[in-house]
Design a protein around this motif. Sequence first.
Motif, PDB file in Angstrom:
ATOM      1  N   CYS A 174       0.826  -1.217   0.000  1.00 39.08           N
ATOM      2  CA  CYS A 174       0.000   0.000   0.000  1.00 39.08           C
ATOM      3  C   CYS A 174       0.855   1.259   0.000  1.00 39.08           C
ATOM      4  O   CYS A 174       0.532   2.229  -0.692  1.00 39.08           O
ATOM      5  N   TRP A 177       2.281   1.716  -3.535  1.00 35.91           N
ATOM      6  CA  TRP A 177       1.240   2.084  -4.497  1.00 35.91           C
ATOM      7  C   TRP A 177       0.659   3.470  -4.220  1.00 35.91           C
ATOM      8  O   TRP A 177       0.303   4.188  -5.145  1.00 35.91           O
ATOM      9  N   LEU A 178       0.565   3.879  -2.958  1.00 33.79           N
ATOM     10  CA  LEU A 178       0.089   5.234  -2.657  1.00 33.79           C
ATOM     11  C   LEU A 178       1.100   6.289  -3.102  1.00 33.79           C
ATOM     12  O   LEU A 178       0.729   7.347  -3.618  1.00 33.79           O
ATOM     13  N   ALA A 221       3.170   5.893  -5.591  1.00 31.73           N
ATOM     14  CA  ALA A 221       3.062   5.910  -7.054  1.00 31.73           C
ATOM     15  C   ALA A 221       1.824   6.666  -7.502  1.00 31.73           C
ATOM     16  O   ALA A 221       1.858   7.404  -8.495  1.00 31.73           O
ATOM     17  N   TYR A 222       0.730   6.513  -6.783  1.00 28.39           N
ATOM     18  CA  TYR A 222      -0.492   7.232  -7.136  1.00 28.39           C
ATOM     19  C   TYR A 222      -0.303   8.733  -6.955  1.00 28.39           C
ATOM     20  O   TYR A 222      -0.768   9.532  -7.771  1.00 28.39           O
ATOM     21  N   GLY A 223       0.415   9.134  -5.896  1.00 30.75           N
ATOM     22  CA  GLY A 223       0.722  10.548  -5.702  1.00 30.75           C
ATOM     23  C   GLY A 223       1.549  11.112  -6.842  1.00 30.75           C
ATOM     24  O   GLY A 223       1.291  12.214  -7.333  1.00 30.75           O
ATOM     25  N   PHE A 279       1.595   9.881  -9.848  1.00 29.69           N
ATOM     26  CA  PHE A 279       0.709   9.849 -11.011  1.00 29.69           C
ATOM     27  C   PHE A 279      -0.158  11.110 -11.070  1.00 29.69           C
ATOM     28  O   PHE A 279      -0.340  11.703 -12.136  1.00 29.69           O
ATOM     29  N   ILE A 280      -0.680  11.538  -9.920  1.00 34.51           N
ATOM     30  CA  ILE A 280      -1.507  12.746  -9.874  1.00 34.51           C
ATOM     31  C   ILE A 280      -0.680  13.974 -10.271  1.00 34.51           C
ATOM     32  O   ILE A 280      -1.157  14.850 -11.003  1.00 34.51           O
ATOM     33  N   GLU A 337       0.640  12.961 -14.144  1.00 38.67           N
ATOM     34  CA  GLU A 337      -0.400  12.463 -15.045  1.00 38.67           C
ATOM     35  C   GLU A 337       0.178  11.511 -16.093  1.00 38.67           C
ATOM     36  O   GLU A 337      -0.124  11.588 -17.274  1.00 38.67           O
ATOM     37  N   SER A 385       0.555   7.466 -16.715  1.00 40.98           N
ATOM     38  CA  SER A 385       0.103   6.156 -16.241  1.00 40.98           C
ATOM     39  C   SER A 385       1.241   5.134 -16.144  1.00 40.98           C
ATOM     40  O   SER A 385       1.092   4.095 -15.509  1.00 40.98           O
ATOM     41  N   LEU A 442       2.203   4.246 -12.475  1.00 45.49           N
ATOM     42  CA  LEU A 442       1.407   3.220 -11.792  1.00 45.49           C
ATOM     43  C   LEU A 442       1.810   1.824 -12.249  1.00 45.49           C
ATOM     44  O   LEU A 442       1.934   0.906 -11.435  1.00 45.49           O
ATOM     45  N   SER A 443       1.993   1.666 -13.547  1.00 49.59           N
ATOM     46  CA  SER A 443       2.410   0.359 -14.072  1.00 49.59           C
ATOM     47  C   SER A 443       3.774  -0.042 -13.519  1.00 49.59           C
ATOM     48  O   SER A 443       3.986  -1.191 -13.140  1.00 49.59           O
TER      49      SER A 443
END
Length: 160
Positions: A46, A49-50, A52-54, A56-57, A60, A62, A65-66
Amino acid sequence: MKEEQSFSDICGGRLALQRRYYSPSCREFCLSCPRLSLRSLTAVTCTVWLAAYGLFILCENSMILSAAIFITLLGLLGYLHFVKIDQETLLIIDSLGIQMTSSYASGKESTTFIEMSKVKDIVINEAIYMSSKPRLDCLIEVYRSCQEILAHQKATSASP
């Protein structure tokens, strides 16, 4: 005869030492570590991945994430296959030798055998070999028993 005793590792985790006495000249020691905790695995996954999501935001993209998923899966497989040891076994037979086996979480086993003719004495170097990092009280149990077998082997080879 089989005995089991609980010890702790250097971090305070629980270890189980099983001792099997097959004969005065043959003993086996099996040090078992706790299985991989689902809680710690989930926490690490987690966190990665969190993060990575940050990213990604912010970016922008993708691919971030991959890449995070790919790196997490490769890291987990590498950890299970090369690092996380579930069980370490030492089998000592005075007429044959010493066998050391490490069983990894992935199912892989690594075995080393040393012929008794090449053994002068036993030194337990837990800082390098033993991944479970047992405390001194556990190591003393194994060491003393190994010394008894070596003394038995020397006594039987010296008697006519």
